[in-house]
Design a protein around this motif. Sequence first.
Motif, PDB file in Angstrom:
ATOM      1  N   GLN A  92       0.828  -1.204   0.000  1.00 40.68           N
ATOM      2  CA  GLN A  92       0.000   0.000   0.000  1.00 40.68           C
ATOM      3  C   GLN A  92       0.863   1.255   0.000  1.00 40.68           C
ATOM      4  O   GLN A  92       0.552   2.230  -0.678  1.00 40.68           O
ATOM      5  CB  GLN A  92      -0.942  -0.033   1.204  1.00 40.68           C
ATOM      6  CG  GLN A  92      -1.996  -1.113   1.042  1.00 40.68           C
ATOM      7  CD  GLN A  92      -2.675  -1.498   2.326  1.00 40.68           C
ATOM      8  OE1 GLN A  92      -2.232  -1.167   3.405  1.00 40.68           O
ATOM      9  NE2 GLN A  92      -3.776  -2.211   2.199  1.00 40.68           N
ATOM     10  N   CYS A  93       1.950   1.225   0.738  1.00 38.74           N
ATOM     11  CA  CYS A  93       2.878   2.371   0.717  1.00 38.74           C
ATOM     12  C   CYS A  93       3.425   2.552  -0.691  1.00 38.74           C
ATOM     13  O   CYS A  93       3.471   3.670  -1.225  1.00 38.74           O
ATOM     14  CB  CYS A  93       4.044   2.139   1.674  1.00 38.74           C
ATOM     15  SG  CYS A  93       3.559   1.842   3.378  1.00 38.74           S
ATOM     16  N   LEU A  94       3.811   1.452  -1.301  1.00 35.34           N
ATOM     17  CA  LEU A  94       4.416   1.513  -2.631  1.00 35.34           C
ATOM     18  C   LEU A  94       3.398   1.920  -3.694  1.00 35.34           C
ATOM     19  O   LEU A  94       3.787   2.338  -4.774  1.00 35.34           O
ATOM     20  CB  LEU A  94       5.049   0.164  -2.978  1.00 35.34           C
ATOM     21  CG  LEU A  94       6.331  -0.136  -2.207  1.00 35.34           C
ATOM     22  CD1 LEU A  94       6.714  -1.599  -2.330  1.00 35.34           C
ATOM     23  CD2 LEU A  94       7.474   0.752  -2.695  1.00 35.34           C
ATOM     24  N   ALA A  95       2.119   1.814  -3.387  1.00 37.57           N
ATOM     25  CA  ALA A  95       1.106   2.249  -4.350  1.00 37.57           C
ATOM     26  C   ALA A  95       1.310   3.710  -4.734  1.00 37.57           C
ATOM     27  O   ALA A  95       1.004   4.124  -5.834  1.00 37.57           O
ATOM     28  CB  ALA A  95      -0.285   2.032  -3.778  1.00 37.57           C
ATOM     29  N   CYS A  96       1.829   4.515  -3.816  1.00 40.29           N
ATOM     30  CA  CYS A  96       2.203   5.892  -4.162  1.00 40.29           C
ATOM     31  C   CYS A  96       3.701   6.025  -4.330  1.00 40.29           C
ATOM     32  O   CYS A  96       4.178   6.722  -5.217  1.00 40.29           O
ATOM     33  CB  CYS A  96       1.745   6.867  -3.080  1.00 40.29           C
ATOM     34  SG  CYS A  96      -0.012   7.215  -3.135  1.00 40.29           S
ATOM     35  N   HIS A  97       4.441   5.359  -3.470  1.00 37.54           N
ATOM     36  CA  HIS A  97       5.870   5.657  -3.361  1.00 37.54           C
ATOM     37  C   HIS A  97       6.743   4.966  -4.389  1.00 37.54           C
ATOM     38  O   HIS A  97       7.953   5.140  -4.373  1.00 37.54           O
ATOM     39  CB  HIS A  97       6.359   5.357  -1.942  1.00 37.54           C
ATOM     40  CG  HIS A  97       5.925   6.394  -0.957  1.00 37.54           C
ATOM     41  ND1 HIS A  97       6.633   7.551  -0.732  1.00 37.54           N
ATOM     42  CD2 HIS A  97       4.820   6.465  -0.169  1.00 37.54           C
ATOM     43  CE1 HIS A  97       5.985   8.280   0.183  1.00 37.54           C
ATOM     44  NE2 HIS A  97       4.887   7.647   0.534  1.00 37.54           N
ATOM     45  N   ASP A  98       6.152   4.198  -5.313  1.00 35.15           N
ATOM     46  CA  ASP A  98       6.961   3.640  -6.396  1.00 35.15           C
ATOM     47  C   ASP A  98       6.752   4.410  -7.685  1.00 35.15           C
ATOM     48  O   ASP A  98       7.223   4.012  -8.739  1.00 35.15           O
ATOM     49  CB  ASP A  98       6.676   2.147  -6.596  1.00 35.15           C
ATOM     50  CG  ASP A  98       5.291   1.897  -7.201  1.00 35.15           C
ATOM     51  OD1 ASP A  98       4.968   0.719  -7.428  1.00 35.15           O
ATOM     52  OD2 ASP A  98       4.544   2.857  -7.443  1.00 35.15           O
ATOM     53  N   GLU A  99       6.065   5.532  -7.596  1.00 34.40           N
ATOM     54  CA  GLU A  99       5.846   6.422  -8.740  1.00 34.40           C
ATOM     55  C   GLU A  99       4.995   5.813  -9.846  1.00 34.40           C
ATOM     56  O   GLU A  99       5.022   6.287 -10.974  1.00 34.40           O
ATOM     57  CB  GLU A  99       7.188   6.845  -9.370  1.00 34.40           C
ATOM     58  CG  GLU A  99       8.006   7.782  -8.520  1.00 34.40           C
ATOM     59  CD  GLU A  99       9.254   8.247  -9.241  1.00 34.40           C
ATOM     60  OE1 GLU A  99       9.945   7.421  -9.836  1.00 34.40           O
ATOM     61  OE2 GLU A  99       9.529   9.440  -9.203  1.00 34.40           O
ATOM     62  N   THR A 100       4.216   4.765  -9.538  1.00 32.43           N
ATOM     63  CA  THR A 100       3.396   4.203 -10.616  1.00 32.43           C
ATOM     64  C   THR A 100       1.908   4.465 -10.449  1.00 32.43           C
ATOM     65  O   THR A 100       1.176   4.468 -11.423  1.00 32.43           O
ATOM     66  CB  THR A 100       3.590   2.673 -10.730  1.00 32.43           C
ATOM     67  OG1 THR A 100       3.160   2.057  -9.522  1.00 32.43           O
ATOM     68  CG2 THR A 100       5.027   2.317 -11.016  1.00 32.43           C
ATOM     69  N   VAL A 101       1.457   4.668  -9.212  1.00 26.70           N
ATOM     70  CA  VAL A 101       0.045   4.967  -8.997  1.00 26.70           C
ATOM     71  C   VAL A 101      -0.035   6.348  -8.399  1.00 26.70           C
ATOM     72  O   VAL A 101       0.524   6.615  -7.361  1.00 26.70           O
ATOM     73  CB  VAL A 101      -0.620   3.957  -8.036  1.00 26.70           C
ATOM     74  CG1 VAL A 101      -2.076   4.339  -7.772  1.00 26.70           C
ATOM     75  CG2 VAL A 101      -0.539   2.564  -8.613  1.00 26.70           C
ATOM     76  N   ALA A 102      -0.723   7.254  -9.070  1.00 29.19           N
ATOM     77  CA  ALA A 102      -0.719   8.638  -8.620  1.00 29.19           C
ATOM     78  C   ALA A 102      -1.914   8.927  -7.749  1.00 29.19           C
ATOM     79  O   ALA A 102      -2.968   8.346  -7.894  1.00 29.19           O
ATOM     80  CB  ALA A 102      -0.728   9.561  -9.826  1.00 29.19           C
ATOM     81  N   ASN A 103      -1.726   9.846  -6.830  1.00 30.08           N
ATOM     82  CA  ASN A 103      -2.836  10.419  -6.085  1.00 30.08           C
ATOM     83  C   ASN A 103      -3.451  11.472  -6.980  1.00 30.08           C
ATOM     84  O   ASN A 103      -2.905  12.552  -7.115  1.00 30.08           O
ATOM     85  CB  ASN A 103      -2.339  11.090  -4.802  1.00 30.08           C
ATOM     86  CG  ASN A 103      -2.625  10.263  -3.575  1.00 30.08           C
ATOM     87  OD1 ASN A 103      -3.714   9.748  -3.414  1.00 30.08           O
ATOM     88  ND2 ASN A 103      -1.639  10.151  -2.737  1.00 30.08           N
ATOM     89  N   ALA A 104      -4.594  11.172  -7.625  1.00 27.62           N
ATOM     90  CA  ALA A 104      -5.260  12.115  -8.520  1.00 27.62           C
ATOM     91  C   ALA A 104      -4.264  12.750  -9.476  1.00 27.62           C
ATOM     92  O   ALA A 104      -4.170  13.968  -9.586  1.00 27.62           O
ATOM     93  CB  ALA A 104      -6.002  13.186  -7.710  1.00 27.62           C
ATOM     94  N   ASN A 105      -3.483  11.885 -10.142  1.00 27.69           N
ATOM     95  CA  ASN A 105      -2.503  12.342 -11.124  1.00 27.69           C
ATOM     96  C   ASN A 105      -1.318  13.085 -10.535  1.00 27.69           C
ATOM     97  O   ASN A 105      -0.529  13.657 -11.274  1.00 27.69           O
ATOM     98  CB  ASN A 105      -3.152  13.203 -12.222  1.00 27.69           C
ATOM     99  CG  ASN A 105      -4.203  12.418 -12.966  1.00 27.69           C
ATOM    100  OD1 ASN A 105      -4.036  11.231 -13.201  1.00 27.69           O
ATOM    101  ND2 ASN A 105      -5.292  13.061 -13.297  1.00 27.69           N
ATOM    102  N   HIS A 106      -1.188  13.098  -9.246  1.00 31.30           N
ATOM    103  CA  HIS A 106      -0.003  13.701  -8.658  1.00 31.30           C
ATOM    104  C   HIS A 106       0.952  12.593  -8.259  1.00 31.30           C
ATOM    105  O   HIS A 106       0.647  11.786  -7.400  1.00 31.30           O
ATOM    106  CB  HIS A 106      -0.367  14.508  -7.411  1.00 31.30           C
ATOM    107  CG  HIS A 106      -1.084  15.771  -7.735  1.00 31.30           C
ATOM    108  ND1 HIS A 106      -2.398  15.806  -8.089  1.00 31.30           N
ATOM    109  CD2 HIS A 106      -0.668  17.047  -7.761  1.00 31.30           C
ATOM    110  CE1 HIS A 106      -2.756  17.041  -8.316  1.00 31.30           C
ATOM    111  NE2 HIS A 106      -1.733  17.832  -8.122  1.00 31.30           N
ATOM    112  N   MET A 107       2.080  12.545  -8.906  1.00 28.13           N
ATOM    113  CA  MET A 107       3.080  11.545  -8.547  1.00 28.13           C
ATOM    114  C   MET A 107       3.820  11.986  -7.304  1.00 28.13           C
ATOM    115  O   MET A 107       3.967  13.165  -7.048  1.00 28.13           O
ATOM    116  CB  MET A 107       4.110  11.384  -9.683  1.00 28.13           C
ATOM    117  CG  MET A 107       3.541  10.767 -10.913  1.00 28.13           C
ATOM    118  SD  MET A 107       3.076   9.054 -10.635  1.00 28.13           S
ATOM    119  CE  MET A 107       3.115   8.430 -12.288  1.00 28.13           C
ATOM    120  N   VAL A 108       4.281  11.067  -6.528  1.00 24.47           N
ATOM    121  CA  VAL A 108       5.166  11.389  -5.404  1.00 24.47           C
ATOM    122  C   VAL A 108       6.445  11.986  -5.961  1.00 24.47           C
ATOM    123  O   VAL A 108       7.008  11.489  -6.902  1.00 24.47           O
ATOM    124  CB  VAL A 108       5.499  10.134  -4.593  1.00 24.47           C
ATOM    125  CG1 VAL A 108       6.603  10.420  -3.586  1.00 24.47           C
ATOM    126  CG2 VAL A 108       4.268   9.624  -3.883  1.00 24.47           C
TER     127      VAL A 108
END
Lengths: 217, 219
Positions: A92-108
Amino acid sequence: MSKFLAYITVVFLINHLSIVMGQESPLSHHDFKRSSWGGNSPCTPCHITRSGSTKIPSSPIWSKRDTVSIYQVYSSTTLNSYPSLPSGKSKQCLACHDETVANANHMVGPPGKSSLHISLRNSHPISFVYDANLAMTDHGLNDPSTTLSGLGGTIEEDLLEDGRMECTSCHDVHNISRQDSFERDNLNDSKGHAGRTFFSLRKSNEGSALCLTCHNI
Amino acid sequence: MKVLKRFFFSSLLIFFSVFLYSQGLLNSHHDFTGTSWSGGEACSPCHTPHNANMLVPDSPLWNHEVTTASYQVYSSPTLNSNPGQPTGFSKLCLSCHDGTVAIENHGSYTGGTQYVTWGNVTTDLRDDHPISFEYNTALATVDGGLHDPASTPSGLGGTIAEDLLQSGYLQCTSCHDPHISRNTQGCIGCHNMATRVTTDLSLRISNTGSALCLTCHDK
């Protein structure tokens, strides 16, 4: 029964913590309330009250798309553990922190700040069993079943997820009791140190205290 | 008076005997927690949990600036091994101990001004034990004066190959462990009576009676 309890707990927290977290200054890196896409709630960027993702077992009513990345895991000739592909809450952390799944198109980002990429080879190993047997084989680790975590119980009780080391062994995304602000998190001292108590750590790493909870040197 | 003298010197002996035991990183030469540049950290001068330096393969989540020096390597007419430019863990050690990279240069910081002095092996390794060569059964056979690393116990629980070599190569870490401090020779292991120099060898195995040397060398 446990799924029902988890559901009730998260709904309760969403209703009550939103009052606590909805204060003037941001409290953590994961407080997205003030962002344009956050939906004015600190919880809904990650949690949902209905129809949450079931792809990851025991996930806390997850609202995010799940990452489908295949990772290169950490390896080393001195490693005695066996890291698997990321599991549990690490996924779940990697869902944002691996740069592949964005929070509303905002990449980490910006890149390198807190993005880990799909290669985890330059990061501390995760998703491996950390038990007394590993400690005995390694000779440089404390026994997690008996060593205190500093948070009230043992390492195994407080820091591991089903006996495995995961991202959540060191990091606590909710972290609402910690005083660090988002602004402070972005400041390095003159020697290039990011703050020791920053990065949503579950306990302070002052004097490498978090590292030394498990590592026995 | 005699009794008092005996008591005094025995106390001194007991006091210094604590230094005969191997100790951990804290209070060793690699304990930088007391320096201003480390931020009080024990680990981060060399290690980091994320975005580690991957320049040297198989490096352990490395956080220190890596040396770019070229070296003159050990050579000898009696040498049967073939040391090349330093590799692996040796390169990490030399990133402070060749005297070309400041000790404080870790993380994103490159403005250090302190350099290793007493432990500086320089970039001329011709006067140091050879490193970064493959030490295997074939070498032991050809050499005639080395134990077979595949079968000889290291004294640390496994064989020389399992405990002391990095992927079959002899490196700095075959003898040294920066996470420990060890006084191996009693009082004179710490104190040179003429110059009062304090030494800390960070040896993985005690070299009392040359035991560390004799782990590999068959004399």
